[in-house]
Scaffold this active site. Structure first.
Site, short mmCIF file in Angstrom:
data_model
loop_
_atom_site.label_atom_id
_atom_site.label_comp_id
_atom_site.label_asym_id
_atom_site.label_seq_id
_atom_site.Cartn_x
_atom_site.Cartn_y
_atom_site.Cartn_z
N ASN A 1 -8.54 1.04 -2.95
CA ASN A 1 -7.30 1.53 -3.57
C ASN A 1 -7.47 2.95 -4.10
O ASN A 1 -6.52 3.74 -4.08
CB ASN A 1 -6.87 0.57 -4.68
CG ASN A 1 -6.25 -0.70 -4.11
OD1 ASN A 1 -5.95 -0.78 -2.92
ND2 ASN A 1 -6.07 -1.70 -4.95
N LYS B 1 -13.35 -3.41 -3.27
CA LYS B 1 -11.92 -3.56 -3.48
C LYS B 1 -11.35 -2.37 -4.24
O LYS B 1 -10.35 -1.76 -3.86
CB LYS B 1 -11.65 -4.85 -4.27
CG LYS B 1 -10.24 -5.02 -4.77
CD LYS B 1 -9.23 -5.19 -3.65
CE LYS B 1 -7.82 -5.07 -4.16
NZ LYS B 1 -6.82 -5.10 -3.09
N TYR C 1 8.70 -0.36 -7.09
CA TYR C 1 7.66 0.66 -6.94
C TYR C 1 7.50 1.12 -5.51
O TYR C 1 6.87 2.15 -5.24
CB TYR C 1 6.33 0.14 -7.52
CG TYR C 1 5.52 -0.75 -6.62
CD1 TYR C 1 5.73 -2.12 -6.60
CD2 TYR C 1 4.55 -0.23 -5.77
CE1 TYR C 1 5.00 -2.95 -5.77
CE2 TYR C 1 3.81 -1.04 -4.92
CZ TYR C 1 4.04 -2.41 -4.94
OH TYR C 1 3.31 -3.22 -4.10
N CYS D 1 -1.54 -1.67 -8.51
CA CYS D 1 -2.85 -1.63 -7.85
C CYS D 1 -3.35 -0.20 -7.71
O CYS D 1 -4.30 0.20 -8.36
CB CYS D 1 -2.72 -2.27 -6.49
SG CYS D 1 -1.75 -3.73 -6.52
N1 SAJ Z 1 2.78 5.82 -1.68
C1 SAJ Z 1 3.03 7.19 -1.51
N2 SAJ Z 1 2.65 7.80 -0.35
C2 SAJ Z 1 2.02 7.11 0.66
C3 SAJ Z 1 1.76 5.73 0.46
C4 SAJ Z 1 2.15 5.10 -0.70
O1 SAJ Z 1 3.61 7.84 -2.39
O2 SAJ Z 1 1.72 7.70 1.69
C5 SAJ Z 1 3.17 5.17 -2.92
C6 SAJ Z 1 4.13 4.01 -2.72
O3 SAJ Z 1 5.47 4.47 -2.68
C7 SAJ Z 1 3.85 3.15 -3.94
C8 SAJ Z 1 2.38 3.38 -4.18
O4 SAJ Z 1 2.02 4.57 -3.49
O5 SAJ Z 1 4.58 3.61 -5.06
C9 SAJ Z 1 1.47 2.22 -3.72
O6 SAJ Z 1 1.98 1.71 -2.51
P1 SAJ Z 1 0.98 1.31 -1.31
O7 SAJ Z 1 1.78 1.17 -0.08
O8 SAJ Z 1 -0.15 2.25 -1.31
O9 SAJ Z 1 0.31 -0.07 -1.62
P2 SAJ Z 1 0.45 -1.32 -2.58
O10 SAJ Z 1 0.21 -0.88 -3.98
O11 SAJ Z 1 1.70 -2.08 -2.30
O12 SAJ Z 1 -0.80 -2.18 -2.05
C10 SAJ Z 1 -2.09 -1.61 -2.14
C11 SAJ Z 1 -2.78 -1.78 -0.78
N3 SAJ Z 1 -4.04 -1.10 -0.78
C12 SAJ Z 1 -4.29 -0.17 0.19
O13 SAJ Z 1 -3.45 0.15 1.02
C13 SAJ Z 1 -5.66 0.41 0.19
C14 SAJ Z 1 -2.97 -3.26 -0.50
O14 SAJ Z 1 -3.73 -3.43 0.68
C15 SAJ Z 1 -3.70 -3.94 -1.66
O15 SAJ Z 1 -3.87 -5.33 -1.43
C16 SAJ Z 1 -2.89 -3.74 -2.92
O16 SAJ Z 1 -2.79 -2.32 -3.17
C17 SAJ Z 1 -3.59 -4.45 -4.06
O17 SAJ Z 1 -3.07 -5.54 -4.46
O18 SAJ Z 1 -4.66 -4.00 -4.47
#
Ligand code: SAJ
Length: 407
Positions: free
Chosen positions: A206, A202, A315, A256
């Site tokens: 991330n 897990k 976020y 996360c």
């Molecule tokens: N972000 C970027 N660039 C990207 C993708 C995301 O700047 O290309 C930023 C987003 O704007 C945000 C942050 O990263 O601020 C995190 O967003 P995210 O879309 O990566 O994901 P979370 O935090 O909403 O959810 C993540 C997911 N993990 C993965 O994609 C590996 C989700 O599947 C998990 O369940 C979640 O973390 C968790 O609860 O652990």
């Protein structure tokens, strides 16, 4: 089987509703009396696509909400695992107190499924000793399982049903029993493993994402230096069959992606150079945005920082969760630079979180000259005409309007 779900937040509530919708008798428990009463009155406590619908379907089956723990033989713990920035460690206090409360009421041979994200080794380090010191024998009086969730806010319901699921357990009989429960709604592969591997997989999921976002962010800085278009360049590079560069942004928020990598850095300090550097790059993006804001102010001879408006406080897009949001990080940086008075608006954040936060979009844009798009909410995509003639710094590259500034 009756399942008592402990913790009715972003993870516990959708899970409780999904299980109830699929015929499991569910008791949802939360320490927060207001939250429990709100659910009893049929009112949801946060916004998420499809959650209202799921709530209705769940209510037509057996689900109740309470602040008490129930006597049963299966519990899912989805309580917070707060992360203390100072120590970069996870605080397992809520998981430990939930386990203790379960042990007060549970049946002999009960199964405790921990869904909360916990740093690798936490079950061995914190949970097992807590249970054994109360005289319970793990493997007969009580069984432990770690089933981390992967759902992403903004697409939770779909992902609850379609993401693969990991079940970490001590023995096969228990993981088979728990797999049957998740198989009631999980249509994807359910992978059985041991608890420590479940904790570790897990966290590295991330961490993988954080490192890859950092790569995109570093490319944005490089391209900015020579006035190149990082979005065009990565769009081209991604045509390669084995290249998938993510999107640069104003920082990495959420509870996360910005947190889980620190567990590895904390536990393996001498082995995590890449992971630590990626964290530093992502945490440097708010400062990069501040630099871009100053570029625009200088170019247009705008001296008053209160003419700058940050669009987006959550976020990420289409959610109301503001935990670790890049905008909050940016506001902190601005305060350090004594840059007070910047204005803020987010259509999803109804409560006033910061000074100069507007509740009405039109009032917000009438008060500023520069709009910094920090979050790519659908709302701004649908209201592009209202900002098309303004100075806009589009940090999420969602606006295709000529002349808009980029990262
Ligand atoms: N972000 C970027 N660039 C990207 C993708 C995301 O700047 O290309 C930023 C987003 O704007 C945000 C942050 O990263 O601020 C995190 O967003 P995210 O879309 O990566 O994901 P979370 O935090 O909403 O959810 C993540 C997911 N993990 C993965 O994609 C590996 C989700 O599947 C998990 O369940 C979640 O973390 C968790 O609860 O652990």
């Amino acid at each position: 089987v009756m399942i008592n779900i402990i913790g009715l937040g972003y993870i516990g509530l959708p899970t409780a509703l999904m299980l109830a919708k699929n015929g499991v008798e569910v008791v949802g428990t939360d320490v927060n009396n207001d939250l429990v009463n709100s659910l009893k009155e049929g009112k949801l406590t946060f916004e998420e696509d499809g959650l209202e619908e799921l709530f209705k379907e769940a209510l037509s089956n057996k689900i109740t909400f309470t602040t008490d723990y129930q006597k049963t033989d299966m519990y899912i713990l989805a309580v917070p695992t707060p992360f203390t920035n100072a120590t970069k460690k996870l605080d397992p206090k809520f998981v430990i107190s939930a386990v203790n409360n379960v042990l007060e009421v549970c049946e002999k041979g009960t199964t405790i499924i921990i869904e909360s994200t916990i740093s690798p080794g936490s079950v061995d380090k914190f949970i097992r000793p807590e249970i054994e010191k109360r005289g319970f024998v793990i493997g007969s009086d009580v069984h432990l399982v770690h089933a981390p969730e992967r759902i992403t806010p903004g697409n939770m319901i779909y992902e609850l049903e379609h993401n693969s699921r990991t079940i970490g357990a001590d023995d096969r009989e228990i993981s088979d029993k728990v797999k049957d429960i998740y198989a009631r709604f999980c249509k994807s592969e359910i992978v059985l493993t041991d608890i420590r591997s479940a904790e570790m997989s897990k966290v590295i999921e991330n961490t993988y994402r954080d490192v890859n976002i950092a790569f995109a962010n570093e490319l944005a800085k490089i391209c900015r230096t020579d006035d190149m278009d990082v979005h065009e360049i990565t769009r081209i590079a991604n045509k390669h069959p084995r290249v998938n560069i993510l999107h640069p942004g104003p920082g990495v928020g959420g509870h996360c992606i910005s947190v889980d990598p620190w567990f590895l850095v904390g536990d393996y300090p001498d082995l995590t150079n890449l992971i630590l550097t990626a964290r530093k790059i992502n945490d440097s993006m708010p400062r990069h945005v501040l630099g871009r804001i100053r570029d625009i102010m200088r170019e247009h001879n705008i001296k008053d920082i209160s003419k700058v408006g940050l669009y987006g406080l959550s976020y990420k897009e289409n959610v109301d969760d503001t935990r670790e949001s890049p905008t909050l990080q940016l506001l902190e940086r601005m305060d350090e630079h004594l840059a007070f008075g910047v204005k803020v608006f987010d259509p999803h954040v109804k409560s006033r979180m910061v000074d100069h936060q507007f509740i009405n979009f039109e009032d917000f844009i009438n008060e500023v000259e520069i709009v910094v798009v920090m979050v790519g909410h659908d709302h701004i995509k649908n209201n592009m005409d209202l900002i098309k003639d303004m100075l806009v710094l589009d940090t999420k590259n969602i606006c295709s309007i000529e002349g808009f500034y980029k990262l």
